[in-house]
Design a protein around this motif. Sequence first.
Motif, PDB file in Angstrom:
ATOM      1  N   GLY A 158       1.547   3.644   9.296  1.00 60.25           N
ATOM      2  CA  GLY A 158       0.140   3.222   9.258  1.00 60.25           C
ATOM      3  C   GLY A 158      -0.787   4.346   8.846  1.00 60.25           C
ATOM      4  O   GLY A 158      -1.702   4.154   8.037  1.00 60.25           O
ATOM      5  N   LEU A 159      -0.554   5.546   9.375  1.00 56.20           N
ATOM      6  CA  LEU A 159      -1.408   6.678   9.005  1.00 56.20           C
ATOM      7  C   LEU A 159      -1.176   7.116   7.562  1.00 56.20           C
ATOM      8  O   LEU A 159      -2.115   7.518   6.874  1.00 56.20           O
ATOM      9  N   LEU A 160       0.076   7.033   7.094  1.00 51.76           N
ATOM     10  CA  LEU A 160       0.367   7.354   5.696  1.00 51.76           C
ATOM     11  C   LEU A 160      -0.369   6.387   4.776  1.00 51.76           C
ATOM     12  O   LEU A 160      -1.021   6.810   3.808  1.00 51.76           O
ATOM     13  N   TRP A 161      -0.274   5.082   5.077  1.00 51.56           N
ATOM     14  CA  TRP A 161      -0.981   4.107   4.248  1.00 51.56           C
ATOM     15  C   TRP A 161      -2.481   4.356   4.280  1.00 51.56           C
ATOM     16  O   TRP A 161      -3.143   4.322   3.244  1.00 51.56           O
ATOM     17  N   LEU A 162      -3.023   4.608   5.456  1.00 45.83           N
ATOM     18  CA  LEU A 162      -4.462   4.814   5.581  1.00 45.83           C
ATOM     19  C   LEU A 162      -4.925   6.030   4.771  1.00 45.83           C
ATOM     20  O   LEU A 162      -5.935   5.964   4.055  1.00 45.83           O
ATOM     21  N   ALA A 163      -4.184   7.120   4.844  1.00 43.05           N
ATOM     22  CA  ALA A 163      -4.567   8.327   4.102  1.00 43.05           C
ATOM     23  C   ALA A 163      -4.475   8.104   2.593  1.00 43.05           C
ATOM     24  O   ALA A 163      -5.400   8.459   1.845  1.00 43.05           O
ATOM     25  N   LEU A 164      -3.382   7.509   2.125  1.00 43.72           N
ATOM     26  CA  LEU A 164      -3.217   7.316   0.680  1.00 43.72           C
ATOM     27  C   LEU A 164      -4.174   6.260   0.136  1.00 43.72           C
ATOM     28  O   LEU A 164      -4.681   6.392  -0.986  1.00 43.72           O
ATOM     29  N   ALA A 165      -4.435   5.213   0.912  1.00 43.06           N
ATOM     30  CA  ALA A 165      -5.387   4.191   0.463  1.00 43.06           C
ATOM     31  C   ALA A 165      -6.801   4.772   0.393  1.00 43.06           C
ATOM     32  O   ALA A 165      -7.546   4.481  -0.546  1.00 43.06           O
ATOM     33  N   CYS A 166      -7.172   5.582   1.369  1.00 46.60           N
ATOM     34  CA  CYS A 166      -8.505   6.209   1.336  1.00 46.60           C
ATOM     35  C   CYS A 166      -8.640   7.141   0.138  1.00 46.60           C
ATOM     36  O   CYS A 166      -9.679   7.164  -0.530  1.00 46.60           O
ATOM     37  N   ALA A 167      -7.596   7.923  -0.134  1.00 49.44           N
ATOM     38  CA  ALA A 167      -7.645   8.822  -1.290  1.00 49.44           C
ATOM     39  C   ALA A 167      -7.755   8.029  -2.589  1.00 49.44           C
ATOM     40  O   ALA A 167      -8.480   8.427  -3.510  1.00 49.44           O
TER      41      ALA A 167
ATOM     42  N   VAL B 178      -2.544  -6.061   8.662  1.00 48.02           N
ATOM     43  CA  VAL B 178      -3.322  -7.013   7.863  1.00 48.02           C
ATOM     44  C   VAL B 178      -4.146  -6.261   6.816  1.00 48.02           C
ATOM     45  O   VAL B 178      -4.256  -6.694   5.661  1.00 48.02           O
ATOM     46  N   ALA B 179      -4.717  -5.123   7.194  1.00 54.10           N
ATOM     47  CA  ALA B 179      -5.482  -4.327   6.230  1.00 54.10           C
ATOM     48  C   ALA B 179      -4.575  -3.813   5.112  1.00 54.10           C
ATOM     49  O   ALA B 179      -4.970  -3.794   3.939  1.00 54.10           O
ATOM     50  N   ALA B 180      -3.361  -3.397   5.448  1.00 55.27           N
ATOM     51  CA  ALA B 180      -2.424  -2.928   4.417  1.00 55.27           C
ATOM     52  C   ALA B 180      -2.038  -4.065   3.472  1.00 55.27           C
ATOM     53  O   ALA B 180      -1.958  -3.873   2.254  1.00 55.27           O
ATOM     54  N   PHE B 181      -1.811  -5.262   4.025  1.00 51.33           N
ATOM     55  CA  PHE B 181      -1.479  -6.401   3.167  1.00 51.33           C
ATOM     56  C   PHE B 181      -2.672  -6.800   2.294  1.00 51.33           C
ATOM     57  O   PHE B 181      -2.499  -7.151   1.130  1.00 51.33           O
ATOM     58  N   ALA B 182      -3.879  -6.748   2.838  1.00 47.20           N
ATOM     59  CA  ALA B 182      -5.072  -7.080   2.053  1.00 47.20           C
ATOM     60  C   ALA B 182      -5.281  -6.059   0.941  1.00 47.20           C
ATOM     61  O   ALA B 182      -5.660  -6.407  -0.182  1.00 47.20           O
ATOM     62  N   TYR B 183      -5.016  -4.794   1.226  1.00 45.12           N
ATOM     63  CA  TYR B 183      -5.127  -3.744   0.203  1.00 45.12           C
ATOM     64  C   TYR B 183      -4.103  -3.986  -0.906  1.00 45.12           C
ATOM     65  O   TYR B 183      -4.411  -3.840  -2.094  1.00 45.12           O
TER      66      TYR B 183
END
Length: 190
Positions: A139-148, A84-89
């Motif tokens: 999920g970890l790839l998305w989290l790292a790239l979204a944070c960057a 859900v966080a990835a879709f919201a992003y």
Amino acid sequence: MNHHFWPARASARSGIRGAPHDPLRARARDRGADRCVRSLPHPERGLPSRRHGGVPPEQSDSAGTTSGILHLVFGAVGFLCLAVAAFAYSWWASPRGESGQARLGLWCGIVVVVGFVGGAALAQSAAGVTLLWLSVLAGLLWLALACAHLYTVVPHPLIAQRSPPRSPEPAVDVALGIAVGGSLPAPAPR
């Protein structure tokens, strides 16, 4: 304080909290260590028997345990929140004109959901475990790239260290020669 590693200082420390070189203490400590080592599974002795925490006789090896089922349920909640966080992003990034970030969020969210559902359905096979790990890595790839990416977009949390906002360039209507927005500098004297 572990006195087992201080044999050279035993005579100097004999008056503090009992003698560390006390033979009764040493024997009790050694018996406890031996019991701990003997209770560990060893390849020559085989796995622990059922009475020592193995699978109960009335339960088959394929039946799920309470802890396993709870692990799956709470994992589902975690993966669902991540998707859900990835879709919201992705939804946030698309109107900003950042199509690469929007696609990243969308695809990683899809991989997380499909990988978890497929992995949970096939959890007893190698393909299911592979799908679960693929879901985790996406999920970890998305989290790292979204944070960057968000690090470059979001202003600094300390107001004193924020860069000053850029003032917009004044738009000039060429036909009329007047400023439409902002302010024009004063004309130079003739």
